[in-house]
Design a protein around this motif. Structure first.
Motif, PDB file in Angstrom:
ATOM      1  N   CYS A 155      -5.401   0.753  -5.675  1.00 47.18           N
ATOM      2  CA  CYS A 155      -4.096   0.939  -6.305  1.00 47.18           C
ATOM      3  C   CYS A 155      -3.006   0.462  -5.350  1.00 47.18           C
ATOM      4  CB  CYS A 155      -3.901   2.415  -6.634  1.00 47.18           C
ATOM      5  SG  CYS A 155      -2.260   2.789  -7.275  1.00 47.18           S
ATOM      6  N   CYS A 171      -1.305   3.882  -4.105  1.00 48.32           N
ATOM      7  CA  CYS A 171      -2.087   5.003  -3.588  1.00 48.32           C
ATOM      8  C   CYS A 171      -3.216   4.476  -2.716  1.00 48.32           C
ATOM      9  CB  CYS A 171      -2.724   5.814  -4.710  1.00 48.32           C
ATOM     10  SG  CYS A 171      -1.566   6.388  -5.926  1.00 48.32           S
ATOM     11  N   CYS A 216      -5.847   3.841 -11.890  1.00 50.22           N
ATOM     12  CA  CYS A 216      -5.837   4.686 -10.697  1.00 50.22           C
ATOM     13  C   CYS A 216      -5.921   6.141 -11.138  1.00 50.22           C
ATOM     14  CB  CYS A 216      -4.568   4.444  -9.879  1.00 50.22           C
ATOM     15  SG  CYS A 216      -4.369   5.657  -8.563  1.00 50.22           S
ATOM     16  N   GLN A 255      -5.515   8.671  -9.371  1.00 47.01           N
ATOM     17  CA  GLN A 255      -4.523   9.485  -8.661  1.00 47.01           C
ATOM     18  C   GLN A 255      -3.179   9.500  -9.376  1.00 47.01           C
ATOM     19  OE1 GLN A 255      -5.006  11.604  -6.433  1.00 47.01           O
ATOM     20  NE2 GLN A 255      -7.123  10.964  -6.223  1.00 47.01           N
ATOM     21  N   CYS A 256      -2.634   8.281  -9.628  1.00 45.03           N
ATOM     22  CA  CYS A 256      -1.260   8.227 -10.149  1.00 45.03           C
ATOM     23  C   CYS A 256      -1.197   7.708 -11.576  1.00 45.03           C
ATOM     24  CB  CYS A 256      -0.383   7.358  -9.251  1.00 45.03           C
ATOM     25  SG  CYS A 256      -0.748   5.597  -9.391  1.00 45.03           S
TER      26      CYS A 256
END
Ligand SMILES: [Zn+2]
Ligand SMILES: [Zn+2]
Length: 733
Positions: free
Chosen positions: A449, A452, A467, A469-470
């Motif tokens: 990413c 991230c 991603c 995470q985000c």
């Protein structure tokens, strides 16, 4: 604590939902308005040029000249917040080191708090539904049926059905829908606890014990441990029945909205009506109704997500936390709290019973029961069926597979044997998407990413890299972003979507269903799929961990865990516990009806103690061993921990600041606590912010919160840095 009443002009303290500095308590002095006010009253107060929501939080501090104080603008037409809830918010804020205003925001998430009682236009089905409807119109009718009689406005309905307001108008015009004025808030239908349910075996004693605990009144915590299918829901509904008989309110927390449909049906069967629901899938109108009704006793039972814990119950008699081990009870953003622990706290303050239910309890609850703090009730035999399925390992080292295959020959044979018998097989892989890694075969670079420190996961269903995470997405690159070579990007490793491809190849005639939370546009679509599977409309189910959570598939007799080693990697303190719980939950899906089930675990390390404990089914031995290890290491639940995450745009600055905090650790050293770090957080960059972690470890009896407060107060945080304190961290992210 008795609520005081204040005459007009007297000084009162008002807690607002506005963040007023880190150290500020958020309680400001005002003068009581014309007509006075009382503790717990919801009020509007002037703050600078604005008017903000607040709650009268006690007598004013009197630090200012009363003549210069501004007056409360008005007292809202809402039931006052009880002393019990105010005490709970205060204690929860102290425990989690959260500013009180943020805590108050959790308790005031009801729209229209400031409006008085009124009516509004709602839409209803008239009962006339023509055979021919456009897609959009059909969706509207379906969405309205989904609400099961709850009041819905045209705007909410259009949003739920994903259509424009003209579609609703059209349906009103042709007589399918009608519009009417309805009171904004009406009580929920009463539940009838008098019906008798036939419990069997050790359900009887457990049901009696829970009912007795509720009838006795006062605080008490029970760990109700029952293997999947042992009837633990029926047993804790006995406690709910006792609570309803006493005229008090019951709250049942569930970890997942997808589970509620099945649960609501059971409640309806038991008590003759549906309970009130509180979660993100509920309309604003319904939330407002629930919030008001729960405060005046117009709702006797609430089923909800973790935020239901902050509802203004009039007379709480029981809290049940179902699947208490579930990690989704820990809120990981905003106010960091564990709903299970906060449920116990609220029950202690409210003086009511709390039941923690699970087939695979958390080590925290196991230890509390072991220490005699919680009563423990065990449900052994599976209700109307055999015990846990037989579990066996498939040693993947013995028979290596080609690089693009993940299902062993043994598992293929077991699945093939079941298809002609009409039995279902579940292939479990706890990984969403198509492939966890996209790699350039020319230079070896993995696609990450941009914002991230995480690899992008390919989702072929979406035709994007995502991603986790985000949430950022991008197309799968044709040319390598690092070396520019074209056509050499390749997917590495399996996700459920890729496993589905292999299944289609190996079982070309089987009917396959994939259950992964991201493949469904709505909770309803997921629910429909689950119902279809339960009715036998699939031979093979491919699933991520959403299948582990209590869905009932009576025809399922085989569970194949594709990668039992997955959760054992990583440095998480709870890795062993989580793997043990998840594997047992998944295996518990097999053989729930009359046919005995079997579970196979594909593993590269069959001799690993956790894998051996799972296979051996020696649960108490596993917990005892895990407890001994944690006790020796002084980690939770035998020691205390707090995570400090500092984040900012400049990595050097974040590290410097964290280093400074670690050096000036006097207040922590004073209680014997240790500081570890700074170290890059396991996810070192999220949304472009660098994250650095400090870990604080202390003895169980140490006054950790007070020391943390004193320690953090020494530092002035630069404006571009953020600091989050996570008491009892779960994920170490
Ligand atoms: Zn490359
Ligand atoms: Zn990202």
């Amino acid at each position: 604590m008795t609520d005081r009443v204040y005459q007009a002009g007297e000084t009162v303290g008002v807690l607002t939902t506005e963040p007023l500095g880190r150290s500020g308590l958020g309680v400001l002095d005002y003068r009581a308005p014309e007509g006075g006010c009382g503790d717990g009253d919801f009020v509007e107060v002037p703050l600078g040029p604005r008017r903000v929501l607040g709650v009268v939080w006690g007598k004013g501090e009197g630090r200012f000249d009363p003549a210069k104080l501004r007056s409360v603008a008005r007292v809202l037409d809402a039931p006052p917040m009880r002393a019990e809830l105010r005490a709970f918010l205060t204690r929860a804020a102290d425990y989690t080191l959260t500013p009180l205003p943020a805590m108050l925001r959790l308790a005031t998430r009801a729209p229209g708090l400031a409006d008085g009682v009124a009516t509004r236009r709602v839409v209803r089905l008239t009962g006339q539904v023509p055979n021919q409807l456009t897609d959009a119109r059909f969706r509207v009718v379906e969405a309205l049926r989904d609400y099961g009689g709850a009041a819905v406005t045209a705007v909410e309905l259009a949003e739920a059905a994903g259509c424009g307001p003209s579609v609703i108008k059209g349906l009103v015009k042709i007589g399918v829908l009608s519009e009417e004025d309805a009171p904004k808030d009406t009580p929920y239908p009463p539940l009838d606890p008098s019906g008798k349910v036939r419990l069997v075996g050790d359900q009887v004693a457990a049901g009696d014990a829970l009912a007795a605990a509720v009838a006795q009144g006062g605080y008490g915590c029970t760990l109700l441990k029952g293997v999947t299918g042992s009837g633990k829901t029926e047993v804790y509904l006995e406690a709910v029945a006792e609570c309803l008989k006493a005229g008090r309110q019951a709250l049942v927390l569930l970890p997942e909205i997808a589970l509620t449909a099945d649960f609501l049906a059971r409640v309806e069967a038991r008590f003759g009506a549906r309970p009130a629901e509180w979660h993100s899938g509920v309309t604003m109108t319904e939330r407002r109704r629930l919030w008001r009704m729960v405060a005046i006793g117009g709702a006797s039972m609430v089923v909800g997500a973790r935020s239901a814990l902050f509802l203004p119950f009039q007379d709480l008699g029981l809290i049940v936390v179902d699947e208490e081990h579930d990690s989704s009870y820990k809120q990981e953003e905003g106010v960091l709290y564990n709903a299970r622990d906060m449920a116990v706290l609220r029950a202690a303050i409210a003086g009511c019973a709390v039941v923690l239910a699970s087939a695979t309890p958390s080590l925290e609850s196991w230890a509390n029961a072991d220490a005699g703090k919680y009563l423990r009730l065990d449900l052994g035999a599976r209700f109307g069926a055999a015990e846990m399925p037989k579990m066996q390992a498939i040693d993947m080292r013995a028979d290596p597979l080609p690089g693009n295959q993940w299902i062993s020959a043994k598992l293929v044979a077991e699945v093939n044997a079941r298809i002609p018998r009409g039995e279902q097989s579940l292939l479990f892989l706890n990984r969403r998407g198509y492939a966890p890694v996209t790699l350039c075969r020319a230079c070896g670079q993995q696609v990450g990413c941009d914002d991230c420190d995480a690899r992008m996961v390919e989702h072929r269903f979406l035709k994007r890299l995502v991603c986790h995470q985000c949430g950022a997405t991008k197309p799968v690159p044709v040319a390598c972003p690092a070396c520019g070579v074209e056509g050499r990007m390749s997917a590495v490793g399996p996700g459920v979507e890729r496993l589905a491809e292999e299944v289609a190849l190996r079982f070309p005639d089987a009917r396959v269903a994939v259950l992964s939370s991201d493949l469904f546009g709505s909770a309803r679509a997921l629910k429909d799929q689950i119902v279809a599977i339960a009715q036998g409309q699939a031979d093979i189910i491919i699933g991520t961990q959403i299948v582990a959570k209590g869905h009932n598939f009576p025809l399922l007799t085989l569970v194949g865990v594709i990668d039992a080693d997955l959760g054992l990697q990583g440095s998480d303190l709870r890795a062993a516990e989580r793997t043990f719980q998840l594997m047992r939950q998944v295996a518990g899906r097999a053989g729930r009806a009359e046919i005995k089930g079997v579970a196979f675990l594909q593993t590269h390390q069959p001799e690993h103690p956790v894998i051996r404990a799972i296979l051996g089914g020696e649960e108490e031995a596993f917990w005892a061993a895990e407890a001994a290890e944690r006790r020796a290491a002084g980690v939770p639940p035998y020691g205390r921990m707090a995570g400090i995450i500092l984040s900012g745009p400049d990595v050097a600055q974040v590290f410097d600041f964290a280093g400074e905090m670690a050096r000036r650790d006097g207040p922590l050293r004073a209680i014997g606590a240790q500081v570890f770090g700074p170290a890059p957080a396991p996810v070192a960059r999220v949304r472009g912010r660098h994250r650095v972690r400090l870990l604080i470890k202390a003895e169980k009896s140490a006054p950790l919160q007070a020391a943390l407060s004193a320690w953090v107060a020494q530092f002035k945080l630069p404006t571009n840095l953020r600091l989050a304190i996570d008491i009892d961290p779960q994920s170490f992210m």
